[in-house]
Write a protein that holds these residues in place. Structure first.
Motif, PDB file in Angstrom:
ATOM      1  N   VAL A   5      -2.122  28.720   8.991  1.00 12.00           N
ATOM      2  CA  VAL A   5      -2.020  28.543  10.448  1.00 12.00           C
ATOM      3  C   VAL A   5      -1.321  27.220  10.713  1.00 12.00           C
ATOM      4  N   LEU A   6      -0.328  27.265  11.596  1.00 12.97           N
ATOM      5  CA  LEU A   6       0.377  26.057  12.023  1.00 12.97           C
ATOM      6  C   LEU A   6      -0.032  25.761  13.462  1.00 12.97           C
ATOM      7  N   LEU A   7      -0.738  24.648  13.629  1.00 14.62           N
ATOM      8  CA  LEU A   7      -1.246  24.248  14.941  1.00 14.62           C
ATOM      9  C   LEU A   7      -0.336  23.150  15.488  1.00 14.62           C
ATOM     10  N   LEU A   8       0.344  23.445  16.589  1.00 14.11           N
ATOM     11  CA  LEU A   8       1.311  22.490  17.140  1.00 14.11           C
ATOM     12  C   LEU A   8       0.623  21.514  18.094  1.00 14.11           C
ATOM     13  N   CYS A   9       0.589  20.237  17.709  1.00 11.77           N
ATOM     14  CA  CYS A   9      -0.081  19.207  18.527  1.00 11.77           C
ATOM     15  C   CYS A   9       0.853  18.028  18.776  1.00 11.77           C
ATOM     16  N   ALA A  10       2.154  18.256  18.780  1.00 11.65           N
ATOM     17  CA  ALA A  10       3.093  17.122  18.753  1.00 11.65           C
ATOM     18  C   ALA A  10       3.595  16.678  20.122  1.00 11.65           C
ATOM     19  N   GLY A  11       3.386  17.489  21.163  1.00 12.30           N
ATOM     20  CA  GLY A  11       3.948  17.136  22.473  1.00 12.30           C
ATOM     21  C   GLY A  11       3.304  15.894  23.072  1.00 12.30           C
ATOM     22  N   ASN A  12       3.972  15.329  24.086  1.00 11.25           N
ATOM     23  CA  ASN A  12       3.424  14.103  24.673  1.00 11.25           C
ATOM     24  C   ASN A  12       2.839  14.336  26.070  1.00 11.25           C
ATOM     25  N   SER A  71       8.172  12.890  12.713  1.00 12.92           N
ATOM     26  CA  SER A  71       8.762  11.674  13.293  1.00 12.92           C
ATOM     27  C   SER A  71       9.803  12.000  14.369  1.00 12.92           C
ATOM     28  N   GLU A  72      10.351  13.209  14.320  1.00 15.22           N
ATOM     29  CA  GLU A  72      11.375  13.599  15.302  1.00 15.22           C
ATOM     30  C   GLU A  72      10.793  14.507  16.390  1.00 15.22           C
ATOM     31  N   TRP A  73       9.495  14.369  16.644  1.00 12.95           N
ATOM     32  CA  TRP A  73       8.809  15.268  17.578  1.00 12.95           C
ATOM     33  C   TRP A  73       9.439  15.289  18.969  1.00 12.95           C
ATOM     34  N   GLU A  74      10.071  14.176  19.354  1.00 13.52           N
ATOM     35  CA  GLU A  74      10.657  14.116  20.704  1.00 13.52           C
ATOM     36  C   GLU A  74      11.821  15.084  20.891  1.00 13.52           C
ATOM     37  N   LEU A  75      12.349  15.611  19.787  1.00 12.50           N
ATOM     38  CA  LEU A  75      13.436  16.597  19.889  1.00 12.50           C
ATOM     39  C   LEU A  75      12.936  17.914  20.483  1.00 12.50           C
ATOM     40  N   GLY A  76      11.615  18.142  20.420  1.00 17.39           N
ATOM     41  CA  GLY A  76      11.069  19.349  21.057  1.00 17.39           C
ATOM     42  C   GLY A  76      10.338  20.275  20.109  1.00 17.39           C
ATOM     43  N   MET A  77       9.870  21.390  20.684  1.00 18.35           N
ATOM     44  CA  MET A  77       9.024  22.317  19.936  1.00 18.35           C
ATOM     45  C   MET A  77       9.731  22.934  18.730  1.00 18.35           C
ATOM     46  N   GLY A  78      11.014  23.212  18.876  1.00 17.49           N
ATOM     47  CA  GLY A  78      11.769  23.792  17.760  1.00 17.49           C
ATOM     48  C   GLY A  78      11.692  22.905  16.526  1.00 17.49           C
ATOM     49  N   GLU A  79      11.804  21.608  16.745  1.00 17.08           N
ATOM     50  CA  GLU A  79      11.730  20.638  15.641  1.00 17.08           C
ATOM     51  C   GLU A  79      10.335  20.634  15.020  1.00 17.08           C
ATOM     52  N   MET A 149      13.104  27.710   9.959  1.00 18.03           N
ATOM     53  CA  MET A 149      13.472  26.363   9.499  1.00 18.03           C
ATOM     54  C   MET A 149      14.868  25.944   9.964  1.00 18.03           C
ATOM     55  N   GLN A 150      15.527  26.836  10.708  1.00 18.29           N
ATOM     56  CA  GLN A 150      16.818  26.488  11.324  1.00 18.29           C
ATOM     57  C   GLN A 150      16.627  26.048  12.776  1.00 18.29           C
ATOM     58  N   LEU A 151      15.417  26.158  13.284  1.00 22.37           N
ATOM     59  CA  LEU A 151      15.176  25.818  14.687  1.00 22.37           C
ATOM     60  C   LEU A 151      15.388  24.334  14.922  1.00 22.37           C
ATOM     61  N   SER A 152      15.740  24.009  16.161  1.00 23.34           N
ATOM     62  CA  SER A 152      15.860  22.593  16.530  1.00 23.34           C
ATOM     63  C   SER A 152      15.694  22.485  18.037  1.00 23.34           C
ATOM     64  N   GLY A 153      15.572  21.251  18.495  1.00 22.48           N
ATOM     65  CA  GLY A 153      15.463  21.034  19.938  1.00 22.48           C
ATOM     66  C   GLY A 153      14.212  21.638  20.538  1.00 22.48           C
ATOM     67  N   ASP A 154      14.290  21.969  21.820  1.00 22.59           N
ATOM     68  CA  ASP A 154      13.095  22.399  22.544  1.00 22.59           C
ATOM     69  C   ASP A 154      13.008  23.910  22.687  1.00 22.59           C
ATOM     70  N   GLN A 155      13.818  24.638  21.935  1.00 20.83           N
ATOM     71  CA  GLN A 155      13.894  26.080  22.122  1.00 20.83           C
ATOM     72  C   GLN A 155      12.670  26.849  21.653  1.00 20.83           C
ATOM     73  N   GLY A 156      12.014  26.380  20.618  1.00 21.64           N
ATOM     74  CA  GLY A 156      10.915  27.165  20.056  1.00 21.64           C
ATOM     75  C   GLY A 156      11.450  28.435  19.408  1.00 21.64           C
ATOM     76  N   ALA A 157      10.561  29.396  19.162  1.00 21.03           N
ATOM     77  CA  ALA A 157      10.936  30.594  18.409  1.00 21.03           C
ATOM     78  C   ALA A 157      11.314  31.774  19.299  1.00 21.03           C
ATOM     79  N   LYS A 158      11.320  31.566  20.619  1.00 16.31           N
ATOM     80  CA  LYS A 158      11.576  32.687  21.542  1.00 16.31           C
ATOM     81  C   LYS A 158      12.904  33.412  21.271  1.00 16.31           C
TER      82      LYS A 158
END
Length: 195
Positions: A5-12, A71-79, A149-158
């Protein structure tokens, strides 16, 4: 089958101005409610932190959840997703299914998480739906790990889910669930009981 399980807790918690994961609900933080719903699945849980890492890490630690600091959490959920999947696979390369869930959706119950795993045995992607909202929690088969693992930015997996919608199984929930992003959402949450 090797699962995680991957629990995303990185947002501010930009819209709330304080860590939403630590808001109290029925005597516990939102984050602890989610952890207590997921732990009975008996699957390794990994938490990705970023913003408010100093406040959130002790909660993960107390509940024996391994933390990955992005460390690059500010790039968004995709990161956060990319980094989380990569970190899990470094430790557990034989992982076949990963469930991604958020740390601000405390109304998702244990039975829903169990049903997601159950459906994922015969599906490549299983997403959740309440009323018209489709999305997380979601389970991905390992055939999608390279794309995640190619995701980036704030796009997420949608976009990935939309692209492969013919391989998606939808699990509807009778129980309402929503993200707690604003003060209004939090006030709405307070009208629900965790029992």
């Amino acid at each position: 089958m090797h699962r995680a399980v991957l629990l995303l807790c990185a947002g501010n918690s930009k819209r709330l101005g304080r860590p939403k994961q630590l808001l109290e609900w029925d005597g516990k933080s939102i984050l602890e409610h989610i952890i207590h719903q997921v732990q009975p699945l008996d699957v390794p849980i990994f938490g990705v932190t970023g913003g408010y890492q100093a406040e959130i890490a002790p909660v993960l630690q107390k509940n024996n959840i391994q933390e990955f600091f992005c460390s690059e959490w500010e790039l968004g959920m995709g990161e956060s997703i990319r980094f989380g999947i990569q970190s899990i696979l470094k430790q557990k390369p034989d992982t076949q299914k990963i469930m991604i869930t958020l740390s601000d959706m405390p109304l998702v119950g244990k039975s829903h998480f169990e049903a997601l795993w159950h459906q994922s045995e015969t599906s490549k992607i299983v997403i959740s739906q309440f009323q018209k909202v489709k999305g997380v929690p979601v389970v991905f088969d390992c055939s999608f790990f390279p794309a995640l693992m190619q995701l980036s930015g704030d796009q997420g997996a949608k976009p990935l889910i939309q692209k492969h919608f013919n391989e998606v199984n939808i699990l509807s929930s009778e129980q309402p669930f929503f993200d707690v992003d604003t003060e209004e959402d939090y006030q709405k949450l307070l009208t629900f009981s965790s029992n």
